[in-house]
Motif scaffolding. Structure first.
Motif, PDB file in Angstrom:
ATOM      1  N   THR A  28      61.874  83.812  17.139  1.00  0.00           N
ATOM      2  CA  THR A  28      63.335  83.752  17.274  1.00  0.00           C
ATOM      3  C   THR A  28      63.960  85.143  17.409  1.00  0.00           C
ATOM      4  O   THR A  28      64.905  85.496  16.703  1.00  0.00           O
ATOM      5  N   ASP A  55      68.152  84.373  19.474  1.00  0.00           N
ATOM      6  CA  ASP A  55      67.295  83.545  18.618  1.00  0.00           C
ATOM      7  C   ASP A  55      66.109  82.958  19.385  1.00  0.00           C
ATOM      8  O   ASP A  55      65.762  81.792  19.225  1.00  0.00           O
ATOM      9  N   GLY A  56      65.511  83.773  20.265  1.00  0.00           N
ATOM     10  CA  GLY A  56      64.322  83.372  21.009  1.00  0.00           C
ATOM     11  C   GLY A  56      64.581  82.632  22.303  1.00  0.00           C
ATOM     12  O   GLY A  56      63.656  82.357  23.053  1.00  0.00           O
ATOM     13  N   ALA A 128      65.069  74.431  21.516  1.00  0.00           N
ATOM     14  CA  ALA A 128      65.525  75.472  20.587  1.00  0.00           C
ATOM     15  C   ALA A 128      66.923  75.989  20.932  1.00  0.00           C
ATOM     16  O   ALA A 128      67.565  76.623  20.100  1.00  0.00           O
TER      17      ALA A 128
END
Length: 181
Positions: A28, A55-56, A128
């Motif tokens: 992340t 965050d990735g 994600a």
């Protein structure tokens, strides 16, 4: 595109861009990755690809050699590896300005699809991503053929890929003892 110098997390040569993309997602990372293709490394070709992350999850792409952003920047970067990849961490506030530039934004799963050819990683990346990013990305993807069109319009890149394929085929033929035609 100007980015502040981040804290170097990793710098190495990879044959597949999937590796750093998966690592950034797993950890992340908020920051950016600089991709330098073999052409840049060996032939002194212009340009690097930069992909930023929150965050990735990829947010923005830019290619310094072509001065293009968004999906066309990924098309410019989609050349055979290896790549030298450097990953830098930044505070999220340092990326707010660049993440606000619509012309540079990319759908979350696009780097995994276009650079790594990995649909599973693209799906993981989309899962994600924040809901507003995946909703917008689905809308953008419905009519987005920009990266493919940009790639197909780049005759020099296509010719370089053909030349590399010819060279590799000749090397394999020589290894296997086949006569050159």
């Amino acid at each position: 595109m100007k980015l502040p110098r981040g804290r170097l997390r990793k710098s190495r040569v990879v044959t597949d861009p999937r590796e750093p993309l998966a690592d950034v997602l797993d950890r992340t990372v908020t920051g950016y990755a600089v991709f330098e293709s073999q052409d840049s490394l060996l032939l002194d070709a212009d340009g690097r690809g930069v992909v930023t992350f929150a965050d990735g999850v990829p947010v923005v792409a830019y290619h310094t050699g072509t001065d293009r952003g968004g999906p066309p920047a990924l098309a410019d970067l989609a050349v055979p590896g290896p790549y030298h990849v450097s990953v830098f961490e930044l505070d999220g506030d340092d990326l707010d300005t660049v993440h606000g530039v619509e012309d540079l934004r990319i759908p979350p799963g696009m780097p995994a699809e276009r650079l790594a050819g990995d649909p599973a990683l693209a799906d993981s990346t989309r899962r994600a991503a924040p809901d507003e990013r995946t909703t917008q990305a689905a809308t953008d993807a419905d009519g987005d053929h920009g990266a493919v069109e940009a790639f197909l319009d780049d005759e020099a890149k296509i010719e370089a890929i053909k030349q590399q394929a010819r060279t590799e085929a000749k090397e394999r033929a020589a290894e296997w003892g086949l006569p050159e035609s």
